[in-house]
Design a protein around this motif. Structure first.
Motif, PDB file in Angstrom:
ATOM      1  N   LEU A  80       0.828  -1.333  -0.242  1.00  0.00           N
ATOM      2  CA  LEU A  80      -0.602   0.011   0.170  1.00  0.00           C
ATOM      3  C   LEU A  80       0.861   1.288  -0.100  1.00  0.00           C
ATOM      4  O   LEU A  80       1.545   1.160   1.098  1.00  0.00           O
ATOM      5  CB  LEU A  80      -0.760  -0.047   1.189  1.00  0.00           C
ATOM      6  N   HIS A  81       0.728   2.789  -1.048  1.00  0.00           N
ATOM      7  CA  HIS A  81       1.367   3.594  -1.175  1.00  0.00           C
ATOM      8  C   HIS A  81       0.651   4.190  -1.539  1.00  0.00           C
ATOM      9  O   HIS A  81      -0.682   4.482  -2.037  1.00  0.00           O
ATOM     10  CB  HIS A  81       2.376   3.114  -2.574  1.00  0.00           C
ATOM     11  N   ASP A  82       0.478   5.357  -0.284  1.00  0.00           N
ATOM     12  CA  ASP A  82      -0.338   6.740  -0.349  1.00  0.00           C
ATOM     13  C   ASP A  82      -2.069   6.268  -0.712  1.00  0.00           C
ATOM     14  O   ASP A  82      -2.625   6.394  -1.250  1.00  0.00           O
ATOM     15  CB  ASP A  82      -0.424   7.171  -1.085  1.00  0.00           C
ATOM     16  N   SER A  83      -2.449   4.820   0.400  1.00  0.00           N
ATOM     17  CA  SER A  83      -3.553   4.495   0.061  1.00  0.00           C
ATOM     18  C   SER A  83      -4.411   3.788   1.619  1.00  0.00           C
ATOM     19  O   SER A  83      -4.027   3.893   2.238  1.00  0.00           O
ATOM     20  CB  SER A  83      -3.603   3.150  -0.966  1.00  0.00           C
ATOM     21  N   LEU A  84      -5.682   3.477   1.309  1.00  0.00           N
ATOM     22  CA  LEU A  84      -6.164   3.220   2.547  1.00  0.00           C
ATOM     23  C   LEU A  84      -7.489   1.526   2.325  1.00  0.00           C
ATOM     24  O   LEU A  84      -8.049   1.424   1.395  1.00  0.00           O
ATOM     25  CB  LEU A  84      -7.305   4.583   2.454  1.00  0.00           C
ATOM     26  N   ILE A  85      -7.224   1.100   3.116  1.00  0.00           N
ATOM     27  CA  ILE A  85      -8.747   0.155   3.380  1.00  0.00           C
ATOM     28  C   ILE A  85      -9.117   0.268   4.687  1.00  0.00           C
ATOM     29  O   ILE A  85      -8.165   0.204   5.820  1.00  0.00           O
ATOM     30  CB  ILE A  85      -7.337  -1.497   3.122  1.00  0.00           C
ATOM     31  N   GLN A  86     -10.105   0.314   4.796  1.00  0.00           N
ATOM     32  CA  GLN A  86     -11.246   1.097   5.656  1.00  0.00           C
ATOM     33  C   GLN A  86     -12.565  -0.341   6.143  1.00  0.00           C
ATOM     34  O   GLN A  86     -12.946  -0.481   4.723  1.00  0.00           O
ATOM     35  CB  GLN A  86     -11.734   2.265   5.779  1.00  0.00           C
ATOM     36  N   GLY A  87     -12.895  -0.657   7.326  1.00  0.00           N
ATOM     37  CA  GLY A  87     -14.417  -1.220   7.479  1.00  0.00           C
ATOM     38  C   GLY A  87     -14.758  -1.036   8.392  1.00  0.00           C
ATOM     39  O   GLY A  87     -13.829   0.349   9.230  1.00  0.00           O
ATOM     40  N   GLY A  88     -15.505  -1.412   9.337  1.00  0.00           N
ATOM     41  CA  GLY A  88     -16.563  -0.539  10.322  1.00  0.00           C
ATOM     42  C   GLY A  88     -18.323  -0.418  10.507  1.00  0.00           C
ATOM     43  O   GLY A  88     -18.549  -0.620   9.168  1.00  0.00           O
ATOM     44  N   ILE A  89     -18.316   0.364  10.725  1.00  0.00           N
ATOM     45  CA  ILE A  89     -19.960   0.517  11.098  1.00  0.00           C
ATOM     46  C   ILE A  89     -19.913   2.072  11.598  1.00  0.00           C
ATOM     47  O   ILE A  89     -19.170   3.097  12.116  1.00  0.00           O
ATOM     48  CB  ILE A  89     -20.646  -0.169  12.451  1.00  0.00           C
ATOM     49  N   ASN A  90     -20.780   2.226  10.096  1.00  0.00           N
ATOM     50  CA  ASN A  90     -20.833   4.404  10.156  1.00  0.00           C
ATOM     51  C   ASN A  90     -21.456   4.742  11.021  1.00  0.00           C
ATOM     52  O   ASN A  90     -21.746   4.168  11.919  1.00  0.00           O
ATOM     53  CB  ASN A  90     -21.769   4.156   8.093  1.00  0.00           C
ATOM     54  N   THR A  91     -21.441   6.184  11.159  1.00  0.00           N
ATOM     55  CA  THR A  91     -22.082   7.229  11.792  1.00  0.00           C
ATOM     56  C   THR A  91     -23.669   7.155  12.633  1.00  0.00           C
ATOM     57  O   THR A  91     -24.274   6.820  10.518  1.00  0.00           O
ATOM     58  CB  THR A  91     -21.838   8.945  11.403  1.00  0.00           C
ATOM     59  N   GLY A  92     -24.636   7.000  13.334  1.00  0.00           N
ATOM     60  CA  GLY A  92     -25.857   7.275  12.477  1.00  0.00           C
ATOM     61  C   GLY A  92     -26.314   6.042  12.935  1.00  0.00           C
ATOM     62  O   GLY A  92     -27.884   5.725  12.696  1.00  0.00           O
TER      63      GLY A  92
END
Length: 398
Positions: free
Chosen positions: A72-84
């Protein structure tokens, strides 16, 4: 497989990305992870130029990557539960499996339960012979709402290296309420350099960095946060090295409420230098956790080149900065212990806040050194090497 500047955003779904160089069979397991037969030659996976894989949604999702190497170079992996999210859901896991190495440069892998949401998010799991984080990269599970965040598990059979301000964190934010499951590391060598860290904490900003852990901070950025921190468990077959203001920390910040669950380290040799710290402390309401260290050969703390903010190279279980709680102490088992040039071990209550009394009991320090203990020298600003369990400053306790 190269993901170049592309954003793959698929809320509360399962993203599976595998790289192979020949035809073969793919097994998808019940936990949504995948595997290839050992006979298949795997290829590499790269995320570059602000590429993003994001499955965060109102029910969370899973990300699974498998290849010979994952970059990963200048990048993102994201999981989880959103606001609201008004219901309590269970989020998924993020799994990276590489047969050669995993490298992050200025990149983030995050599993987040956002502010206003509730539920339980899963773990982040990395398996590879070598894992490298550099350029302020972050692996983070974060509780910003109400619920539980999963573990960070890293199995690097050769080396786990963090450099240039990179962090592995498992945190409860100033708006968070719940519990965290901690960080587990198994490797041959763990190297933390240049203000890098492995940290579990409660009462932190949503964006966490080591400036929040300078000695005697003015914690106006912390107002809330409730829950016990997860334990840090580190097993390194050979060496654990911390240099140039690096940190292994399990911390309750000011005005937060909860207990530090402590730190366990087992290795052959443990080396700290240049104001690096192993720190289980409480500045809020709760106990400073116990630090257990087994180093089969040696432990060396060298206080040369002290940082103007942290002063010492330390192993510390301390209640400080107006906190209320007890130090759970420090237990060390080794062959040779060396505290040099201002190196220090402390299980104390430190009243370093003139406006707020620090309250609690100093912890017990137990040291078993089968060969010798050396405590000598001072650092460049005149602070001596020491082992102490004391009450000092604007503090009350035993």
């Amino acid at each position: 497989v190269i993901v170049d500047g592309i954003k793959i955003i698929s809320p509360h779904s399962n993203i599976i990305l595998g790289a192979v160089k020949q035809l073969g069979e793919v097994t998808i397991h019940p936990d949504k992870s995948i595997s290839f037969p050992s006979s298949i030659t795997q290829g590499g996976i790269s995320l570059v130029n602000q590429a993003e894989i994001n499955v965060q949604g109102n029910r969370g999702g899973n990300v699974n990557l498998i290849g010979s190497h994952i970059n990963l170079h200048d990048s993102l992996i994201q999981g989880g539960i959103n606001t609201g999210n008004s219901f309590s859901f269970r989020g998924g896991n993020i799994n990276l499996n590489a047969t050669n190495n995993i490298t992050l440069h200025n990149s983030t892998i995050g599993n987040i339960l956002s502010s206003g949401a509730q539920g339980k998010i899963g773990s982040i799991n990395l398996n590879s012979p070598s894992v490298f984080l550099e350029g302020k990269s972050t692996i983070n599970t974060s509780l910003q709402g109400k619920g539980t965040i999963g573990e960070i598990n890293i199995n690097a059979s050769n080396n786990l290296n963090l450099d240039e301000g990179s962090l592995i964190t498992n945190t409860i934010s100033i708006e968070g309420k719940g519990s965290s499951q901690g960080i587990n590391i198994k490797t041959n060598n763990l190297n933390l350099n240049n203000r890098s860290g492995v940290v579990t904490a409660v009462g932190v900003n949503e964006i966490f960095n080591l400036t929040q852990i300078e000695s005697n901070p003015t914690p106006n950025f912390v107002t809330l946060g409730e829950g016990n921190t997860g334990k840090i468990n580190i097993f390194a077959h050979e060496d654990v090295n911390l240099t140039n203001n690096s940190l292994i920390g399990n911390i309750v910040f000011s005005n937060a409420r909860g207990n530090s669950s402590g730190i366990n380290i087992e290795t052959q040799n443990l080396n700290l230098s240049d104001s690096s710290q192993i720190n289980a402390s409480s500045q809020g309401v709760g106990n400073a956790g116990k630090i257990n260290i087994i180093a089969h050969d040696s432990i060396t703390l060298d206080g040369t080149n002290p940082n103007i903010n942290t002063f010492f190279t330390t192993i510390a279980s301390v209640v400080e900065n107006g906190g209320k709680g007890n130090s759970d102490g420090i237990e060390i088992d080794t062959k040779t212990l060396r505290l040099l040039n201002g190196g220090r071990i402390s299980a104390s209550v430190v009243g370093d806040n003139r406006e707020k009394v620090t309250q609690g009991n100093a912890g017990l320090i137990k040291i078993k050194a089968s060969d010798k203990i050396v405590v000598e020298g001072e650092n460049s600003i005149g602070l001596l090497s020491a082992i102490d369990s004391t009450i000092s400053g604007n503090a009350i306790g035993n």
